[in-house]
Design a protein around this motif. Structure first.
Motif, PDB file in Angstrom:
ATOM      1  N   ALA A  10       0.836  -1.194   0.000  1.00  0.00           N
ATOM      2  CA  ALA A  10       0.000   0.000   0.000  1.00  0.00           C
ATOM      3  C   ALA A  10       0.875   1.249   0.000  1.00  0.00           C
ATOM      4  O   ALA A  10       1.950   1.266   0.611  1.00  0.00           O
ATOM      5  N   ASP A  12       2.138   5.056   1.060  1.00  0.00           N
ATOM      6  CA  ASP A  12       2.212   5.682   2.378  1.00  0.00           C
ATOM      7  C   ASP A  12       1.001   6.556   2.663  1.00  0.00           C
ATOM      8  O   ASP A  12       0.518   6.604   3.795  1.00  0.00           O
ATOM      9  N   LYS A  13       0.520   7.267   1.643  1.00  0.00           N
ATOM     10  CA  LYS A  13      -0.616   8.164   1.825  1.00  0.00           C
ATOM     11  C   LYS A  13      -1.686   7.832   0.809  1.00  0.00           C
ATOM     12  O   LYS A  13      -1.396   7.496  -0.326  1.00  0.00           O
ATOM     13  N   THR A  14      -2.942   7.963   1.237  1.00  0.00           N
ATOM     14  CA  THR A  14      -4.051   7.772   0.315  1.00  0.00           C
ATOM     15  C   THR A  14      -4.348   9.101  -0.373  1.00  0.00           C
ATOM     16  O   THR A  14      -3.834  10.163   0.024  1.00  0.00           O
ATOM     17  N   GLU A  15      -5.198   9.061  -1.391  1.00  0.00           N
ATOM     18  CA  GLU A  15      -5.591  10.297  -2.058  1.00  0.00           C
ATOM     19  C   GLU A  15      -6.292  11.230  -1.079  1.00  0.00           C
ATOM     20  O   GLU A  15      -6.134  12.450  -1.146  1.00  0.00           O
ATOM     21  N   GLY A  16      -7.063  10.667  -0.162  1.00  0.00           N
ATOM     22  CA  GLY A  16      -7.749  11.479   0.844  1.00  0.00           C
ATOM     23  C   GLY A  16      -6.771  12.178   1.772  1.00  0.00           C
ATOM     24  O   GLY A  16      -6.968  13.338   2.142  1.00  0.00           O
ATOM     25  N   ASP A  17      -5.701  11.476   2.178  1.00  0.00           N
ATOM     26  CA  ASP A  17      -4.686  12.087   3.034  1.00  0.00           C
ATOM     27  C   ASP A  17      -4.018  13.269   2.344  1.00  0.00           C
ATOM     28  O   ASP A  17      -3.803  14.321   2.950  1.00  0.00           O
TER      29      ASP A  17
END
Length: 55
Positions: A10, A12-17
């Motif tokens: 995965a 480190d950061k999602t699009e939401g983050d």
């Protein structure tokens, strides 16, 4: 273009983050996050988590 992550790992950061960092929690940069748990939701949230059963 940034490198794509290897399958199964995965990012480190999602699009939401990333969006929250740039725009803030309510799309207002620098504004505090007004979200809080209301008393009714806190009452209905279980205090302990059942780990399940081994069968």
């Amino acid at each position: 273009m940034r490198p794509r992550p290897i399958n199964g790992i995965a990012p480190d950061k999602t699009e939401g983050d990333i969006a929250r960092e740039q725009l803030g929690p309510r799309c207002v940069p620098g504004a505090p996050d007004p979200a809080r748990m209301v008393p009714q939701a806190e009452k209905n949230t279980p205090k302990h988590i059942d780990p399940g059963h081994t069968a």
